[in-house]
Design a protein around this motif. Structure first.
Motif, mmCIF file in Angstrom:
data_model
loop_
_atom_site.group_PDB
_atom_site.id
_atom_site.type_symbol
_atom_site.label_atom_id
_atom_site.label_comp_id
_atom_site.label_asym_id
_atom_site.label_seq_id
_atom_site.Cartn_x
_atom_site.Cartn_y
_atom_site.Cartn_z
ATOM 1 N N ARG A 14 -4.190 107.062 104.280
ATOM 2 C CA ARG A 14 -3.267 107.357 105.365
ATOM 3 C C ARG A 14 -1.930 106.668 105.087
ATOM 4 N N VAL A 64 -1.061 113.591 110.495
ATOM 5 C CA VAL A 64 -2.452 113.784 110.902
ATOM 6 C C VAL A 64 -2.600 115.079 111.684
ATOM 7 N N LYS A 100 -5.866 118.401 112.736
ATOM 8 C CA LYS A 100 -7.297 118.647 112.931
ATOM 9 C C LYS A 100 -8.058 118.702 111.615
ATOM 10 N N SER A 106 -8.083 114.811 110.166
ATOM 11 C CA SER A 106 -8.293 113.678 111.068
ATOM 12 C C SER A 106 -9.670 113.025 110.903
ATOM 13 N N SER A 128 -10.894 108.819 111.603
ATOM 14 C CA SER A 128 -11.325 108.842 113.009
ATOM 15 C C SER A 128 -11.381 107.440 113.609
ATOM 16 N N GLU A 183 -9.455 104.882 112.830
ATOM 17 C CA GLU A 183 -8.088 104.419 113.046
ATOM 18 C C GLU A 183 -7.446 105.124 114.244
ATOM 19 N N ILE A 184 -7.776 106.388 114.422
ATOM 20 C CA ILE A 184 -7.281 107.143 115.586
ATOM 21 C C ILE A 184 -7.821 106.528 116.873
ATOM 22 N N THR A 200 -6.184 103.141 117.624
ATOM 23 C CA THR A 200 -4.833 103.301 118.165
ATOM 24 C C THR A 200 -4.879 103.657 119.643
ATOM 25 N N ASP A 201 -5.780 104.551 120.019
ATOM 26 C CA ASP A 201 -5.898 104.945 121.426
ATOM 27 C C ASP A 201 -6.281 103.755 122.307
ATOM 28 N N ASN A 217 0.768 107.871 119.023
ATOM 29 C CA ASN A 217 -0.569 107.881 118.445
ATOM 30 C C ASN A 217 -0.519 108.517 117.068
ATOM 31 N N ASP A 218 -1.672 108.667 116.439
ATOM 32 C CA ASP A 218 -1.699 109.147 115.061
ATOM 33 C C ASP A 218 -1.334 110.607 114.934
ATOM 34 N N PHE A 219 -1.448 111.375 116.007
ATOM 35 C CA PHE A 219 -1.142 112.794 115.942
ATOM 36 C C PHE A 219 0.343 113.085 116.202
#
Length: 380
Positions: free
Chosen positions: A318, A344, A346, A349, A353, A355-356, A359-360, A371-373
């Motif tokens: 990443r 990032v 679908k 991702s 997962s 790391e996502i 972050t949340d 966020n990552d998206f």
């Protein structure tokens, strides 16, 4: 081409890190410098004082690429931390790994690693640890060496071990640490100060003083975006510990020896994170070890999760930030087996997962919508 990796946390990024980057570039004659950086939770079991996007944006002013160290390596013991970092460095074609140490002597550290590997009786080591010795202190006693005492020396031994474990061709190099010690709580009188002392001063609201030791614009960003600490997650932790059963808590990574009962019996009466930590701390369990445990509880990282995490199976990296040199270098890797994730979506991702999710959860305290998206790779 010389590609030099630095395994980092940058919590926060400061002048000592800039010195490390510049010296690393010099001694390795680097064409490209890569920072393999922890995300929003760090190896000391602490939430990063500001998010990975802000830290990456400031770091890439000095390195060419900032990539994310996998979460499960970021929050674990030194050997796991080092193994994840070296794996990412390998995937990115690194030729050199440069780390800071109190020793500053790579030959001495290599010899120390060999001695610890070949001459330490594991039963004696385990016995000392059971008596309350930390792992480094136990090693130091058995080997009769003071070189193990420094935090960066200890991590250096883990990097050397990781290189051997992965049969890596990366050349390790070290730079002598400058000014105060890694975990020194007070700001230095010298040119550089420890990340611990800088974090303490930021949390105390002493922003003017820390600007002597870090980029002033980063200090301003931290102030503007809210400095985060483990204390910000205490109410969430309290809820989790209260409502999980002892059996469920026993499944959490680093939970051992009935510690789950100690947590449950003390959590309701604690008013703050520090209060709770003082209630549960014992001679056997250091503050750092307990911080790591709290992070694993918060993120629901279990023993089975860690057992399934094999760094040899990591095949994606990443990217958080890059400059033109980093971008050009990434293009040379397009035909390799590694998947480079810049933005990032679908389709990719599933590689990050953890790391996502981290972050949340971090955003609960940071009050951030990043966020990552929705945060594209940062380009300097």
């Amino acid at each position: 081409m010389n590609v030099t990796s630095l395994i980092t946390e940058y919590n926060p990024f400061h002048n000592g890190h800039i010195y490390h980057i510049n010296e690393s570039r010099k001694i390795s004659d680097a064409d490209v410098v890569i920072a393999v950086m922890s995300g929003n939770f760090t190896q000391r079991g602490e939430a990063s004082i500001t998010n990975k996007f802000i830290r990456a944006a400031h770091a890439v002013k000095h390195v060419d690429l900032v990539v994310e160290l996998p979460l499960k390596n970021s929050i674990s013991f030194a050997d796991d931390f080092a193994l994840g970092g070296v794996r990412i460095a390998e995937l990115l074609g690194s030729t050199h790994l440069v780390f800071g140490s109190e020793s500053g002597d790579i030959s001495a550290l290599k010899q120390l690693y060999t001695d610890s590997r070949d001459n330490v009786n594991k039963d004696e080591l385990s016995g000392l640890i059971k008596k309350g010795y930390s792992h480094p202190r136990a090693l130091s006693k058995l080997l009769g060496s003071d070189d193990i005492s420094g935090s960066n020396n200890i991590l250096g031994l883990s990097y050397i071990r990781a290189l051997e474990t992965l049969d890596s061709r990366i050349t390790p190099m070290t730079i002598k640490r400058q000014s105060n010690q890694y975990n020194e709580p007070d700001l230095s009188a010298g040119a550089f100060s420890s990340a611990t002392s800088i974090r303490n001063s930021i949390m105390e609201g002493n922003l003017d003083a820390v600007k002597n030791f870090m980029p002033s614009d980063l200090a301003d960003d931290i102030l503007k975006n809210k400095a985060v600490s483990n204390a910000d997650f205490f109410q969430t932790l309290k809820l989790i510990i209260t409502h999980k059963s002892p059996k469920e808590l026993r499944e959490i990574y680093m939970m051992s020896e009935g510690l789950e009962h100690r947590l449950k019996s003390n959590v309701r009466g604690a008013d703050t994170y520090d209060d709770f930590m003082h209630r549960i701390k014992t001679k056997r369990y250091t503050w750092t070890r307990l911080n790591r445990l709290m992070t694993c509880i918060l993120l629901n990282i279990t023993y089975s999760d860690m057992a399934a995490h094999d760094v040899q199976n990591i095949n994606a990296v990443r990217v958080l930030a890059m400059n033109p040199t980093g971008r050009k270098y990434l293009k040379t890797l397009k035909d390799s087996d590694v998947e480079i994730i810049t933005n990032v979506n679908k389709e990719n991702s599933h590689h990050i997962s953890d790391e996502i999710m981290a972050t949340d959860i971090y955003n609960i305290a940071h009050n951030s919508a990043q966020n990552d998206f929705n945060t594209p790779v940062i380009i300097d």
